[in-house]
Design a protein around this motif. Structure first.
Motif, PDB file in Angstrom:
ATOM      1  N   HIS A  38       0.827  -1.206   0.000  1.00 44.79           N
ATOM      2  CA  HIS A  38       0.000   0.000   0.000  1.00 44.79           C
ATOM      3  C   HIS A  38       0.861   1.255   0.000  1.00 44.79           C
ATOM      4  O   HIS A  38       0.529   2.250  -0.667  1.00 44.79           O
ATOM      5  CB  HIS A  38      -0.922  -0.013   1.221  1.00 44.79           C
ATOM      6  N   ILE A  39       1.971   1.243   0.747  1.00 52.62           N
ATOM      7  CA  ILE A  39       2.891   2.380   0.738  1.00 52.62           C
ATOM      8  C   ILE A  39       3.430   2.607  -0.670  1.00 52.62           C
ATOM      9  O   ILE A  39       3.486   3.731  -1.179  1.00 52.62           O
ATOM     10  CB  ILE A  39       4.038   2.152   1.734  1.00 52.62           C
ATOM     11  N   GLY A  40       3.847   1.501  -1.320  1.00 52.89           N
ATOM     12  CA  GLY A  40       4.403   1.615  -2.658  1.00 52.89           C
ATOM     13  C   GLY A  40       3.416   2.188  -3.655  1.00 52.89           C
ATOM     14  O   GLY A  40       3.757   3.075  -4.451  1.00 52.89           O
ATOM     15  N   ARG A  41       2.180   1.702  -3.623  1.00 54.99           N
ATOM     16  CA  ARG A  41       1.176   2.198  -4.567  1.00 54.99           C
ATOM     17  C   ARG A  41       0.810   3.655  -4.291  1.00 54.99           C
ATOM     18  O   ARG A  41       0.656   4.457  -5.212  1.00 54.99           O
ATOM     19  CB  ARG A  41      -0.071   1.312  -4.506  1.00 54.99           C
ATOM     20  N   ASP A  42       0.690   4.013  -3.026  1.00 54.27           N
ATOM     21  CA  ASP A  42       0.264   5.367  -2.673  1.00 54.27           C
ATOM     22  C   ASP A  42       1.333   6.409  -2.998  1.00 54.27           C
ATOM     23  O   ASP A  42       1.024   7.522  -3.458  1.00 54.27           O
ATOM     24  CB  ASP A  42      -0.091   5.415  -1.183  1.00 54.27           C
ATOM     25  N   LEU A  43       2.584   6.062  -2.772  1.00 59.52           N
ATOM     26  CA  LEU A  43       3.673   7.018  -2.985  1.00 59.52           C
ATOM     27  C   LEU A  43       4.358   6.850  -4.336  1.00 59.52           C
ATOM     28  O   LEU A  43       5.313   7.581  -4.638  1.00 59.52           O
ATOM     29  CB  LEU A  43       4.710   6.884  -1.858  1.00 59.52           C
ATOM     30  N   GLY A  44       3.897   5.902  -5.136  1.00 64.45           N
ATOM     31  CA  GLY A  44       4.532   5.666  -6.428  1.00 64.45           C
ATOM     32  C   GLY A  44       5.964   5.201  -6.288  1.00 64.45           C
ATOM     33  O   GLY A  44       6.838   5.573  -7.082  1.00 64.45           O
ATOM     34  N   ALA A  45       6.233   4.369  -5.296  1.00 65.21           N
ATOM     35  CA  ALA A  45       7.600   3.956  -4.979  1.00 65.21           C
ATOM     36  C   ALA A  45       7.943   2.642  -5.674  1.00 65.21           C
ATOM     37  O   ALA A  45       7.075   1.791  -5.900  1.00 65.21           O
ATOM     38  CB  ALA A  45       7.759   3.789  -3.465  1.00 65.21           C
ATOM     39  N   ASP A  46       9.221   2.481  -6.010  1.00 64.32           N
ATOM     40  CA  ASP A  46       9.668   1.217  -6.588  1.00 64.32           C
ATOM     41  C   ASP A  46      10.101   0.263  -5.476  1.00 64.32           C
ATOM     42  O   ASP A  46      10.029   0.591  -4.279  1.00 64.32           O
ATOM     43  CB  ASP A  46      10.799   1.443  -7.592  1.00 64.32           C
ATOM     44  N   LEU A  47      10.544  -0.931  -5.876  1.00 62.82           N
ATOM     45  CA  LEU A  47      10.918  -1.943  -4.885  1.00 62.82           C
ATOM     46  C   LEU A  47      12.075  -1.469  -4.014  1.00 62.82           C
ATOM     47  O   LEU A  47      12.102  -1.746  -2.805  1.00 62.82           O
ATOM     48  CB  LEU A  47      11.300  -3.250  -5.596  1.00 62.82           C
ATOM     49  N   ALA A  48      13.039  -0.755  -4.591  1.00 62.28           N
ATOM     50  CA  ALA A  48      14.174  -0.265  -3.803  1.00 62.28           C
ATOM     51  C   ALA A  48      13.704   0.649  -2.678  1.00 62.28           C
ATOM     52  O   ALA A  48      14.221   0.602  -1.554  1.00 62.28           O
ATOM     53  CB  ALA A  48      15.164   0.464  -4.704  1.00 62.28           C
ATOM     54  N   ALA A  49      12.708   1.476  -2.946  1.00 64.94           N
ATOM     55  CA  ALA A  49      12.181   2.364  -1.906  1.00 64.94           C
ATOM     56  C   ALA A  49      11.515   1.570  -0.797  1.00 64.94           C
ATOM     57  O   ALA A  49      11.614   1.931   0.388  1.00 64.94           O
ATOM     58  CB  ALA A  49      11.192   3.355  -2.512  1.00 64.94           C
TER      59      ALA A  49
END
Length: 488
Positions: A38-49
């Motif tokens: 959910h963090i990744g989708r909400d912030l547009g983050a990649d796996l490294a983030a």
């Protein structure tokens, strides 16, 4: 001399505030994994983030936890504990309000600093406050209630993520801290160690954290094959060598290297590195696998992982008793093998997996393996050094476990070929998950072999650990210098 009795109102308040404070840090180390998709989708983050969201916290916590304990001994354990609680809350607020992944990662690093101050301080307050006759039971209750918090963590995290949103995983720490800090100031007596020196190994702590951060960066970003990655790897290695040289030459080092002159202590810490690297990698990837590939909600994924913690809470004390009778070698050999079998069973967990037929058997085997090995691992660490250095030995072992976990989180996606967007693609993530589980299983088998060939039965007069009940799946329990004497 401490004289607070456990049954007194003050004793109950001390236990309450130390459990609450340590549970904040313990919850964060387990809850965040469930929130990652959910963090990744909400912030547009990649796996490294997402890897950095976990590891930024672990870098500062692992690098500074020994220094945090020393600061409490010198400047007052209650003062440093309260500072850690408030620092942790402020960083949690920043995490919850983070507008992008970069701010979240920086705030997680600050959270780790707060965790390094409050985690050793909570145990130190228990040991410094209670009467000798009640100290062992108080530590046991502190450890047990903390384990309950660890068990609730994934369930609570999943419920918050699916309901109020992932930001509340962090924001929840703020009211907890505002309750914990005033209770500590009102009811917990201040204490310090008059033998503590005025100089602190800030350079050693800085070099340790820098080495972990630089090497972690090199592993996470290695897929880019850039000059920054190469320079980071070299700088991390230089920082690690410098840390060893500084610790060898300082009069009062954060981590006295002579403690490793005990071959048993060194061997058990190598086993610790193996098993907790596997655990750290497993719980990071399993929470993603259950959501990205199997398609479960955050609540379902968090609840699914509960059996490992529940088994630890129910059986860790009995496992410790068994190790006292048989010696630790058998359990430290068999435990990692059981954990490896559990991770191999996780290969069955793919699209449309059944919880009862596929997920639960793997977690039960893994949990039984963890129960088998954690208690004798802690006992072996403490038995390998003088009683006066038990707190130091436990702190080093705890930091080693955290460092192993963060390296695993950084390295496994690289070793299994996960791309930057792997967590957004069920087939891509599933293709890498299987090899990752086999790598974790192989590391556990290596730990079993090392334990079988190096671990020996401790002397019969060695003190026993106070933390008999333990629930954390990512770190071994912390112990202090006031240990339970051997049974007559």
């Amino acid at each position: 001399m401490p004289d607070v009795r456990l049954a007194s109102p003050q004793g109950k308040w001390i236990l309450f505030t130390t459990v609450l404070g340590s549970s904040m840090a313990l919850l964060d180390s387990t809850v965040v994994n469930v929130a990652l998709p959910h963090i990744g989708r909400d912030l547009g983050a990649d796996l490294a983030a997402l890897q950095w969201t976990v590891n930024a916290y672990m870098v500062t916590l692992a690098g500074l936890i020994l220094l945090g304990g020393a600061l409490g001994d010198r400047f007052g354990r209650r003062r440093i504990f309260v500072l850690g609680v408030l620092w942790f809350a402020a960083a949690s607020l920043l995490c919850g309000l983070a507008p992008n992944a970069g701010v979240l990662i920086a705030a997680r690093a600050l959270q780790g600093v707060g965790g390094a101050l409050l985690t050793p301080g909570s145990l130190a307050l228990i040991q410094a406050s209670f009467h000798t006759d009640d100290r062992g039971r108080a530590v046991g209750l502190w450890s047990g209630f903390g384990g309950v918090g660890a068990a609730v963590g994934p369930f609570l995290g999943g419920w918050l993520v699916d309901g109020a949103g992932w930001r509340w995983v962090f924001l929840l720490n703020v009211p907890l801290a505002l309750l914990c800090a005033p209770v500590a100031l009102r009811h917990v007596p201040e204490s310090s160690d008059q033998r503590a020196h005025t100089r602190f190994d800030v350079l050693g702590a800085t070099l340790c954290a820098a080495a972990l951060a630089l090497l972690t960066y090199a592993l996470i970003e290695a897929r880019t094959a850039s000059w920054a990655v190469a320079l980071s790897a070299v700088a991390g290695a230089v920082a690690a060598v410098a840390f060893v040289l500084v610790e060898r030459r300082r009069a009062d080092p954060m981590m006295p290297l002579d403690v490793f002159s005990s071959r048993q202590f060194t061997a058990v810490n190598i086993v610790t590195l193996c098993v907790y690297a596997a655990f750290g990698g497993f719980f990071f990837l399993a929470a993603l696998q259950l959501q990205v590939v199997v398609g479960w909600s955050a609540l379902a994924a968090g609840t699914a992982l509960l059996p490992t913690t529940v088994l630890m809470l129910l059986l860790s004390a009995r496992s410790g008793e068994l190790a006292e009778r048989l010696g630790p070698r058998l359990q430290l050999t068999a435990g990692p093998l059981l954990c490896a079998a559990g991770m191999v069973l996780m290969l069955r967990v793919g699209p449309d997996a059944s919880y009862l037929a596929d997920v639960l058997p793997a977690l039960l085997v893994l949990g039984l393996g963890m129960v088998t090995l954690v208690a004798p691992l802690t006992a072996s660490v403490l038995a390998a050094v003088d009683t006066a250095r038990a707190g130091l030995a436990s702190g080093i072992n705890n930091a080693a476990a955290r460092a192993a976990g963060l390296v695993a989180v950084a390295a496994l996606p690289l070793l299994t070929g996960m791309g930057e967007d792997a967590y957004r693609s069920a087939p891509a993530f599933d293709d890498a998950f299987g090899p990752a589980m086999l790598i974790c299983a192989g590391v556990l088998v290596a730990g079993s072999v090392i334990a079988f060939t190096t671990v020996r039965r401790p002397a019969p007069d060695c003190p026993r650990p106070d933390c008999r009940t333990h629930g954390s799946v990512l770190t071994p329990p912390l112990e202090g210098d006031h240990l339970t004497p051997p049974a007559p």
